[in-house]
Design a protein around this motif. Structure first.
Motif, PDB file in Angstrom:
ATOM      1  N   ASN A 121      53.253  50.011  39.694  1.00 43.09           N
ATOM      2  CA  ASN A 121      52.556  51.294  39.563  1.00 43.09           C
ATOM      3  C   ASN A 121      51.812  51.702  40.827  1.00 43.09           C
ATOM      4  O   ASN A 121      50.975  52.601  40.791  1.00 43.09           O
ATOM      5  CB  ASN A 121      51.583  51.228  38.382  1.00 43.09           C
ATOM      6  CG  ASN A 121      52.304  51.103  37.052  1.00 43.09           C
ATOM      7  OD1 ASN A 121      53.377  51.673  36.861  1.00 43.09           O
ATOM      8  ND2 ASN A 121      51.727  50.346  36.139  1.00 43.09           N
ATOM      9  N   GLY A 122      52.116  51.007  41.943  1.00 42.49           N
ATOM     10  CA  GLY A 122      51.613  51.484  43.222  1.00 42.49           C
ATOM     11  C   GLY A 122      50.489  50.689  43.860  1.00 42.49           C
ATOM     12  O   GLY A 122      50.006  51.061  44.930  1.00 42.49           O
ATOM     13  N   ASN A 330      34.569  55.012  30.920  1.00 43.29           N
ATOM     14  CA  ASN A 330      35.879  55.302  31.533  1.00 43.29           C
ATOM     15  C   ASN A 330      35.841  55.263  33.060  1.00 43.29           C
ATOM     16  O   ASN A 330      36.652  55.917  33.714  1.00 43.29           O
ATOM     17  CB  ASN A 330      36.408  56.659  31.059  1.00 43.29           C
ATOM     18  CG  ASN A 330      36.574  56.717  29.553  1.00 43.29           C
ATOM     19  OD1 ASN A 330      37.060  55.758  28.950  1.00 43.29           O
ATOM     20  ND2 ASN A 330      36.163  57.820  28.954  1.00 43.29           N
ATOM     21  N   GLN A 331      34.921  54.506  33.616  1.00 43.65           N
ATOM     22  CA  GLN A 331      34.824  54.374  35.065  1.00 43.65           C
ATOM     23  C   GLN A 331      34.737  52.896  35.439  1.00 43.65           C
ATOM     24  O   GLN A 331      33.949  52.147  34.863  1.00 43.65           O
ATOM     25  CB  GLN A 331      33.584  55.094  35.596  1.00 43.65           C
ATOM     26  CG  GLN A 331      33.631  56.610  35.427  1.00 43.65           C
ATOM     27  CD  GLN A 331      32.382  57.274  35.977  1.00 43.65           C
ATOM     28  OE1 GLN A 331      31.311  56.673  36.027  1.00 43.65           O
ATOM     29  NE2 GLN A 331      32.522  58.517  36.411  1.00 43.65           N
ATOM     30  N   CYS A 332      35.547  52.519  36.409  1.00 42.84           N
ATOM     31  CA  CYS A 332      35.501  51.123  36.859  1.00 42.84           C
ATOM     32  C   CYS A 332      35.839  51.036  38.344  1.00 42.84           C
ATOM     33  O   CYS A 332      36.540  51.899  38.876  1.00 42.84           O
ATOM     34  CB  CYS A 332      36.462  50.253  36.053  1.00 42.84           C
ATOM     35  SG  CYS A 332      38.216  50.536  36.360  1.00 42.84           S
ATOM     36  N   ASP A 333      35.315  50.024  38.969  1.00 47.87           N
ATOM     37  CA  ASP A 333      35.600  49.758  40.371  1.00 47.87           C
ATOM     38  C   ASP A 333      36.328  48.430  40.470  1.00 47.87           C
ATOM     39  O   ASP A 333      35.781  47.387  40.095  1.00 47.87           O
ATOM     40  CB  ASP A 333      34.308  49.704  41.193  1.00 47.87           C
ATOM     41  CG  ASP A 333      33.622  51.059  41.273  1.00 47.87           C
ATOM     42  OD1 ASP A 333      34.351  52.060  41.395  1.00 47.87           O
ATOM     43  OD2 ASP A 333      32.389  51.115  41.200  1.00 47.87           O
ATOM     44  N   VAL A 334      37.557  48.469  40.946  1.00 47.77           N
ATOM     45  CA  VAL A 334      38.325  47.240  41.138  1.00 47.77           C
ATOM     46  C   VAL A 334      38.068  46.734  42.547  1.00 47.77           C
ATOM     47  O   VAL A 334      38.375  47.416  43.529  1.00 47.77           O
ATOM     48  CB  VAL A 334      39.829  47.486  40.914  1.00 47.77           C
ATOM     49  CG1 VAL A 334      40.617  46.208  41.168  1.00 47.77           C
ATOM     50  CG2 VAL A 334      40.080  48.003  39.500  1.00 47.77           C
ATOM     51  N   SER A 335      37.499  45.541  42.653  1.00 47.89           N
ATOM     52  CA  SER A 335      37.170  44.979  43.958  1.00 47.89           C
ATOM     53  C   SER A 335      38.406  44.356  44.608  1.00 47.89           C
ATOM     54  O   SER A 335      39.441  44.166  43.964  1.00 47.89           O
ATOM     55  CB  SER A 335      36.070  43.925  43.814  1.00 47.89           C
ATOM     56  OG  SER A 335      36.500  42.865  42.969  1.00 47.89           O
ATOM     57  N   VAL A 384      43.513  46.245  35.824  1.00 42.31           N
ATOM     58  CA  VAL A 384      44.549  47.258  36.040  1.00 42.31           C
ATOM     59  C   VAL A 384      44.028  48.420  36.875  1.00 42.31           C
ATOM     60  O   VAL A 384      44.732  48.941  37.751  1.00 42.31           O
ATOM     61  CB  VAL A 384      45.082  47.759  34.681  1.00 42.31           C
ATOM     62  CG1 VAL A 384      45.997  48.967  34.878  1.00 42.31           C
ATOM     63  CG2 VAL A 384      45.826  46.637  33.958  1.00 42.31           C
ATOM     64  N   GLY A 385      42.782  48.835  36.628  1.00 42.04           N
ATOM     65  CA  GLY A 385      42.207  49.932  37.404  1.00 42.04           C
ATOM     66  C   GLY A 385      43.007  51.210  37.265  1.00 42.04           C
ATOM     67  O   GLY A 385      43.314  51.668  36.157  1.00 42.04           O
ATOM     68  N   ASN A 386      43.382  51.804  38.407  1.00 39.75           N
ATOM     69  CA  ASN A 386      44.175  53.031  38.415  1.00 39.75           C
ATOM     70  C   ASN A 386      45.678  52.769  38.433  1.00 39.75           C
ATOM     71  O   ASN A 386      46.464  53.709  38.553  1.00 39.75           O
ATOM     72  CB  ASN A 386      43.819  53.878  39.643  1.00 39.75           C
ATOM     73  CG  ASN A 386      42.429  54.474  39.533  1.00 39.75           C
ATOM     74  OD1 ASN A 386      42.029  54.911  38.467  1.00 39.75           O
ATOM     75  ND2 ASN A 386      41.699  54.481  40.632  1.00 39.75           N
ATOM     76  N   ASN A 390      49.283  55.236  33.249  1.00 35.55           N
ATOM     77  CA  ASN A 390      48.690  56.573  33.392  1.00 35.55           C
ATOM     78  C   ASN A 390      47.614  56.491  34.468  1.00 35.55           C
ATOM     79  O   ASN A 390      46.473  56.122  34.188  1.00 35.55           O
ATOM     80  CB  ASN A 390      48.095  57.043  32.065  1.00 35.55           C
ATOM     81  CG  ASN A 390      47.568  58.464  32.135  1.00 35.55           C
ATOM     82  OD1 ASN A 390      47.566  59.094  33.202  1.00 35.55           O
ATOM     83  ND2 ASN A 390      47.132  58.986  31.006  1.00 35.55           N
ATOM     84  N   PRO A 391      47.947  56.821  35.725  1.00 34.73           N
ATOM     85  CA  PRO A 391      47.010  56.658  36.848  1.00 34.73           C
ATOM     86  C   PRO A 391      45.712  57.436  36.695  1.00 34.73           C
ATOM     87  O   PRO A 391      44.702  57.094  37.320  1.00 34.73           O
ATOM     88  CB  PRO A 391      47.816  57.171  38.055  1.00 34.73           C
ATOM     89  CG  PRO A 391      49.240  57.067  37.636  1.00 34.73           C
ATOM     90  CD  PRO A 391      49.245  57.323  36.158  1.00 34.73           C
ATOM     91  N   SER A 392      45.719  58.468  35.861  1.00 37.92           N
ATOM     92  CA  SER A 392      44.510  59.274  35.695  1.00 37.92           C
ATOM     93  C   SER A 392      43.475  58.585  34.810  1.00 37.92           C
ATOM     94  O   SER A 392      42.315  59.005  34.751  1.00 37.92           O
ATOM     95  CB  SER A 392      44.863  60.640  35.103  1.00 37.92           C
ATOM     96  OG  SER A 392      45.413  60.499  33.800  1.00 37.92           O
ATOM     97  N   VAL A 393      43.898  57.532  34.119  1.00 34.80           N
ATOM     98  CA  VAL A 393      42.993  56.789  33.227  1.00 34.80           C
ATOM     99  C   VAL A 393      42.692  55.427  33.838  1.00 34.80           C
ATOM    100  O   VAL A 393      43.600  54.622  34.052  1.00 34.80           O
ATOM    101  CB  VAL A 393      43.613  56.609  31.824  1.00 34.80           C
ATOM    102  CG1 VAL A 393      42.667  55.808  30.935  1.00 34.80           C
ATOM    103  CG2 VAL A 393      43.917  57.965  31.201  1.00 34.80           C
ATOM    104  N   GLN A 394      41.428  55.177  34.131  1.00 33.73           N
ATOM    105  CA  GLN A 394      41.038  53.896  34.705  1.00 33.73           C
ATOM    106  C   GLN A 394      40.952  52.827  33.621  1.00 33.73           C
ATOM    107  O   GLN A 394      40.655  53.114  32.466  1.00 33.73           O
ATOM    108  CB  GLN A 394      39.695  54.019  35.428  1.00 33.73           C
ATOM    109  CG  GLN A 394      39.756  54.887  36.669  1.00 33.73           C
ATOM    110  CD  GLN A 394      38.437  54.889  37.426  1.00 33.73           C
ATOM    111  OE1 GLN A 394      37.364  54.989  36.827  1.00 33.73           O
ATOM    112  NE2 GLN A 394      38.511  54.780  38.732  1.00 33.73           N
TER     113      GLN A 394
END
Length: 425
Positions: A121-122, A330-335, A384-386, A390-394
């Protein structure tokens, strides 16, 4: 008659004895007087010991801890193969290892769900694939797919739970497929495609006579849309806290059985989104909190397991709650790398409930707890993050494949199963 008079001889002897005794006493007294310095020396020594004791004793436990940590660390570093019979495999740290992972490529595995295949998924960085879990007192042997396939030959493996259980199931199948030459000999027994809502998925490894099943049961309890008569209009469905899922009879006939539940046990998800409420018998129970409901459900599950699982055949595991890393709704930061500190995420009330329930309730059937909460608390990089379907859903609740779930399976296959007679033989 001749009489022998010994009086004078005896008196002479007595006098001699007295003289000798007096002389000896004088000698001892003289010696003690000459060595009178010993007394103050002993006194000084006692004072010195008391001072040292006063200074050191309050910190002696710290000194011993430092010494023990240093020695243990040196031994572990010098002898990587060191093992311990009482090793807690879930107590450890993350270390970099470029040679061990990934075990498979998700794009080549037909059973890896697109929503968990972050690379497909990129996702460009691969740092999250480099980390190995290193227990403090032992090592997890490297996954050997040939040995794993032989160890599982003729076995039925069953995963029961929510989407995180499905993730583990997908990981397990993809890991084993790496050792299968004829990929067409591995197939889903119902011809089903992997979806998020399907209740049962089963993959058959024909050449090794292995079946790996997943049963979707997010609460492990019986869930019903048939609500009791007279229920309020906002009640759409119920969860029976006193009754295990109605498909539980399909879990029993297994050699390896792995459970999880927890992600759906939140007030917002149950009461607001699903409009799902607790039921006991024919009665709705509105006064039971989510945590109390969770406790009751696990007790019901434990009673079911004690009554239905054959401990001579089935090896039973229960996973604790994996940490999520949401920054907000619905917000997350993938390190890029694992966190240096857990910020309290190494603890979970639900995980504690799982462990307490198993300890108190399970007497006939052994349950191996997979305490994933602490080890997952560092892995904000593995979500999974973005990079979901569905890339629009974190997504900071699920994990990339390949990734963290592979290590759960590596722990079971490489650490636990070789020690269990029904698998090691």
């Amino acid at each position: 008659m001749v009489v022998h008079n010994n009086f004078n001889n005896n008196q002479t002897s007595y006098s001699n004895l007295q003289s000798l005794k007096n002389g000896k006493q004088k000698t001892i007294l003289h010696s003690c007087l000459n060595q009178v310095w010993i007394i103050p020396s002993l006194f000084t020594l006692l004072i010195a010991i008391a001072c040292v004791y006063t200074l050191i004793f309050p910190n002696i436990h710290k000194i011993l801890q430092i010494y023990n940590f240093t020695v243990t660390s040196e031994i572990l570093e010098a002898s990587p193969a060191v093992e311990s019979t009482d090793c807690d495999v879930f107590d450890g740290r993350w270390v970099e290892d470029d040679s061990r992972y990934p075990i498979y490529n998700s794009t080549d595995c037909p059973f890896a769900e697109r929503g968990f295949s972050c690379f497909e998924n990129g996702r460009k960085d691969k740092e999250y694939l480099r980390w190995q879990w290193k227990p403090k007192k032992c090592n997890i042997p490297r996954f050997d797919v040939e040995k794993a396939l032989e160890m599982l030959r003729g076995k039925r493996v069953v995963f029961v739970g929510d989407s995180l259980s499905r993730t583990q199931w997908e990981s397990w199948v993809c890991m084993l497929m790496e050792g299968v030459k004829n990929k067409e000999s591995v197939y889903e027994i119902n011809g089903s495609k992997i979806t998020k809502t399907i209740r049962h998925l089963g993959v058959r490894f024909k050449d090794h006579n292995i079946t790996v099943d997943f049963y979707r049961s997010v609460f492990l309890m019986n869930k019903s849309y048939d609500v009791p008569a007279g229920a309020p209009k906002n009640v759409r469905m119920t969860v029976r806290l006193d009754l295990v899922d109605d498909i539980s009879d399909q879990w029993i006939d297994s050699d390896l059985l792995v459970f999880n539940t927890g992600g759906w046990w939140t007030e917002n998800r149950l009461f607001n989104e699903m409009r799902c409420f607790f039921q006991i018998g024919n009665s709705l129970e509105f006064g039971i909190s989510v945590i109390d409901g969770y406790k009751m459900a696990l007790n019901t599950w434990a009673d079911w397991a004690e009554a239905n699982i054959n401990p001579n055949r089935t090896t039973l595991f229960f996973r604790t709650i994996e940490s999520t890393h949401w920054r907000g709704p619905n917000q997350c930061d993938v390190s890029e790398k694992p966190l240096n500190e857990t910020k309290g995420k190494e603890k979970s009330e639900k995980s504690d409930i799982i462990m307490e329930t198993v300890e108190k309730k399970m007497k006939r059937v052994a349950v191996r707890i997979m305490h994933l909460t602490p080890m997952g608390s560092y892995r904000s990089d593995a979500h999974v993050g973005n990079w979901g379907d569905n890339p629009s859903v974190q997504d900071c609740g699920h994990w990339c494949l390949p990734g963290f779930p592979d290590i759960w399976n590596e722990i079971i296959i490489s650490h636990f199963l070789p020690k269990i007679p029904s698998f090691s033989s």
